[in-house]
Design a protein around this motif. Structure first.
Motif, mmCIF file in Angstrom:
data_model
loop_
_atom_site.group_PDB
_atom_site.id
_atom_site.type_symbol
_atom_site.label_atom_id
_atom_site.label_comp_id
_atom_site.label_asym_id
_atom_site.label_seq_id
_atom_site.Cartn_x
_atom_site.Cartn_y
_atom_site.Cartn_z
ATOM 1 N N LEU A 49 48.760 42.946 32.304
ATOM 2 C CA LEU A 49 48.949 43.459 33.657
ATOM 3 C C LEU A 49 49.983 42.629 34.394
ATOM 4 C CD1 LEU A 49 45.296 44.055 34.959
ATOM 5 C CD2 LEU A 49 46.956 45.795 34.311
ATOM 6 N N THR A 50 50.725 43.285 35.283
ATOM 7 C CA THR A 50 51.553 42.564 36.238
ATOM 8 C C THR A 50 50.685 42.257 37.455
ATOM 9 O OG1 THR A 50 52.288 44.515 37.447
ATOM 10 C CG2 THR A 50 53.610 43.864 35.496
ATOM 11 N N LEU A 51 51.171 41.411 38.329
ATOM 12 C CA LEU A 51 50.435 41.096 39.554
ATOM 13 C C LEU A 51 50.274 42.352 40.405
ATOM 14 C CD1 LEU A 51 49.083 39.031 41.415
ATOM 15 C CD2 LEU A 51 51.380 38.504 42.322
ATOM 16 N N PHE A 52 51.330 43.137 40.541
ATOM 17 C CA PHE A 52 51.248 44.364 41.335
ATOM 18 C C PHE A 52 50.219 45.327 40.741
ATOM 19 C CE2 PHE A 52 52.666 48.658 42.547
ATOM 20 C CZ PHE A 52 52.653 48.534 43.928
ATOM 21 N N GLU A 53 50.203 45.450 39.427
ATOM 22 C CA GLU A 53 49.226 46.328 38.782
ATOM 23 C C GLU A 53 47.801 45.840 39.039
ATOM 24 O OE1 GLU A 53 51.846 47.945 34.982
ATOM 25 O OE2 GLU A 53 50.720 46.058 34.807
ATOM 26 N N TYR A 54 47.596 44.536 38.904
ATOM 27 C CA TYR A 54 46.259 44.004 39.158
ATOM 28 C C TYR A 54 45.839 44.260 40.612
ATOM 29 C CZ TYR A 54 42.354 41.154 40.263
ATOM 30 O OH TYR A 54 41.127 40.761 40.738
ATOM 31 N N LEU A 55 46.727 43.973 41.548
ATOM 32 C CA LEU A 55 46.389 44.182 42.964
ATOM 33 C C LEU A 55 46.077 45.647 43.230
ATOM 34 C CD1 LEU A 55 49.007 41.844 44.672
ATOM 35 C CD2 LEU A 55 46.551 41.433 44.374
ATOM 36 N N THR A 56 46.810 46.536 42.609
ATOM 37 C CA THR A 56 46.564 47.967 42.767
ATOM 38 C C THR A 56 45.168 48.332 42.268
ATOM 39 O OG1 THR A 56 48.930 48.451 42.563
ATOM 40 C CG2 THR A 56 47.402 50.266 42.145
ATOM 41 N N LEU A 57 44.842 47.917 41.061
ATOM 42 C CA LEU A 57 43.505 48.202 40.511
ATOM 43 C C LEU A 57 42.404 47.566 41.357
ATOM 44 C CD1 LEU A 57 44.135 47.689 36.682
ATOM 45 C CD2 LEU A 57 43.633 49.857 37.843
ATOM 46 N N SER A 58 42.634 46.343 41.776
ATOM 47 C CA SER A 58 41.640 45.620 42.561
ATOM 48 C C SER A 58 41.361 46.318 43.893
ATOM 49 C CB SER A 58 42.135 44.189 42.802
ATOM 50 O OG SER A 58 41.253 43.492 43.634
ATOM 51 N N HIS A 59 42.415 46.759 44.557
ATOM 52 C CA HIS A 59 42.226 47.443 45.844
ATOM 53 C C HIS A 59 41.496 48.775 45.670
ATOM 54 C CE1 HIS A 59 44.168 44.509 48.309
ATOM 55 N NE2 HIS A 59 45.303 44.607 47.660
ATOM 56 N N ILE A 60 41.773 49.487 44.599
ATOM 57 C CA ILE A 60 41.034 50.733 44.360
ATOM 58 C C ILE A 60 39.566 50.401 44.107
ATOM 59 C CG2 ILE A 60 40.786 52.814 42.961
ATOM 60 C CD1 ILE A 60 43.769 52.510 42.189
ATOM 61 N N SER A 61 39.311 49.351 43.340
ATOM 62 C CA SER A 61 37.918 48.998 43.019
ATOM 63 C C SER A 61 37.139 48.553 44.249
ATOM 64 C CB SER A 61 37.857 47.928 41.928
ATOM 65 O OG SER A 61 38.154 46.648 42.433
ATOM 66 N N ASP A 62 37.838 47.995 45.246
ATOM 67 C CA ASP A 62 37.182 47.546 46.484
ATOM 68 C C ASP A 62 36.929 48.683 47.478
ATOM 69 O OD1 ASP A 62 37.082 44.906 45.663
ATOM 70 O OD2 ASP A 62 38.905 44.316 46.737
ATOM 71 N N ALA A 63 37.592 49.812 47.290
ATOM 72 C CA ALA A 63 37.470 50.937 48.220
ATOM 73 C C ALA A 63 36.116 51.631 48.041
ATOM 74 C CB ALA A 63 38.607 51.932 47.985
ATOM 75 N N PRO A 64 35.612 52.259 49.115
ATOM 76 C CA PRO A 64 34.361 53.023 48.978
ATOM 77 C C PRO A 64 34.478 54.066 47.867
ATOM 78 C CG PRO A 64 35.016 52.848 51.284
ATOM 79 C CD PRO A 64 36.161 52.312 50.459
ATOM 80 N N ASP A 65 33.489 54.137 47.020
ATOM 81 C CA ASP A 65 33.465 55.062 45.878
ATOM 82 C C ASP A 65 34.637 54.845 44.923
ATOM 83 O OD1 ASP A 65 31.110 56.323 46.834
ATOM 84 O OD2 ASP A 65 32.344 57.571 48.165
ATOM 85 N N ARG A 66 35.267 53.664 45.025
ATOM 86 C CA ARG A 66 36.439 53.345 44.192
ATOM 87 C C ARG A 66 37.504 54.432 44.279
ATOM 88 N NH1 ARG A 66 32.575 51.557 39.474
ATOM 89 N NH2 ARG A 66 31.894 49.585 40.346
ATOM 90 N N ARG A 67 37.721 54.891 45.523
ATOM 91 C CA ARG A 67 38.653 55.998 45.804
ATOM 92 C C ARG A 67 39.399 55.657 47.090
ATOM 93 N NH1 ARG A 67 35.126 60.806 46.513
ATOM 94 N NH2 ARG A 67 34.948 60.633 44.268
ATOM 95 N N ILE A 68 40.736 55.845 47.078
ATOM 96 C CA ILE A 68 41.541 55.471 48.237
ATOM 97 C C ILE A 68 42.789 56.353 48.319
ATOM 98 C CG2 ILE A 68 42.828 53.711 46.938
ATOM 99 C CD1 ILE A 68 42.707 51.940 49.476
ATOM 100 N N ARG A 69 43.264 56.575 49.536
ATOM 101 C CA ARG A 69 44.514 57.319 49.716
ATOM 102 C C ARG A 69 45.670 56.488 49.187
ATOM 103 N NH1 ARG A 69 44.100 59.937 55.820
ATOM 104 N NH2 ARG A 69 42.741 61.652 55.189
#
Length: 159
Positions: free
Chosen positions: A41-61
């Motif tokens: 993973l790149t840092l940007f990819e990790y941050l992207t996955l991490s932010h989705i995982s932190d969102a309610p229902d693991r879903r985000i705009r």
């Protein structure tokens, strides 16, 4: 705002602050990213996955995700497309407002976050958190908030 008059040169203290900041901006991402290569993973990819995982229902705009991951919508779209191909994320129109697209983390995508998170947090602790005092952390938080750059389309959402 650029001035057309004579430049106001930096004082020694200002030069030291600027040099320190630009060094962090240029060097820190590579240092944070290197350990993530273990899980491809790149840092940007990790941050992207991490932010989705932190969102309610693991879903985000997608627009919100671009803001949180500090990337453009086009860069994010390319990364999420690769995630879709790997089975980590699905995208679909927001049922509440079809003008928006939602990104949702799959179970496989969540497993990647679980695998990568300990690597990332160890690196963040080692490079950023542990060397700083609580006073330093408070100052860093305050300074980061003052210098935060918000993309034009998202400025109204995050004021």
């Amino acid at each position: 705002m650029a001035s057309t008059g004579a430049p106001q040169w930096l004082s020694e203290d200002e030069k030291q602050a600027w040099t320190g900041l630009i060094s962090l901006i240029l060097l820190m991402p590579g240092q944070l990213e290197a350990p993530l290569r273990q899980v491809d993973l790149t840092l940007f990819e990790y941050l992207t996955l991490s932010h989705i995982s932190d969102a309610p229902d693991r879903r985000i705009r997608m627009s919100e995700l671009a803001f949180l991951a500090n990337g453009s919508l086009s860069r994010l779209s390319n990364v999420v497309k690769r995630f879709e191909q790997r089975g980590w994320v699905i995208r679909f129109p927001d049922p509440d407002d079809g003008r928006y697209t939602l990104a949702e983390l799959t179970a496989t995508g969540y497993q990647m976050v679980v695998k990568a998170a300990p690597i990332h947090v160890r690196t963040v602790r080692e490079l950023v958190i542990d060397p700083l005092t609580s006073t330093d952390l408070a100052a860093l938080t305050r300074i980061a908030a003052k210098l935060r750059v918000v993309p034009p389309g998202l400025a109204a959402q995050h004021d």
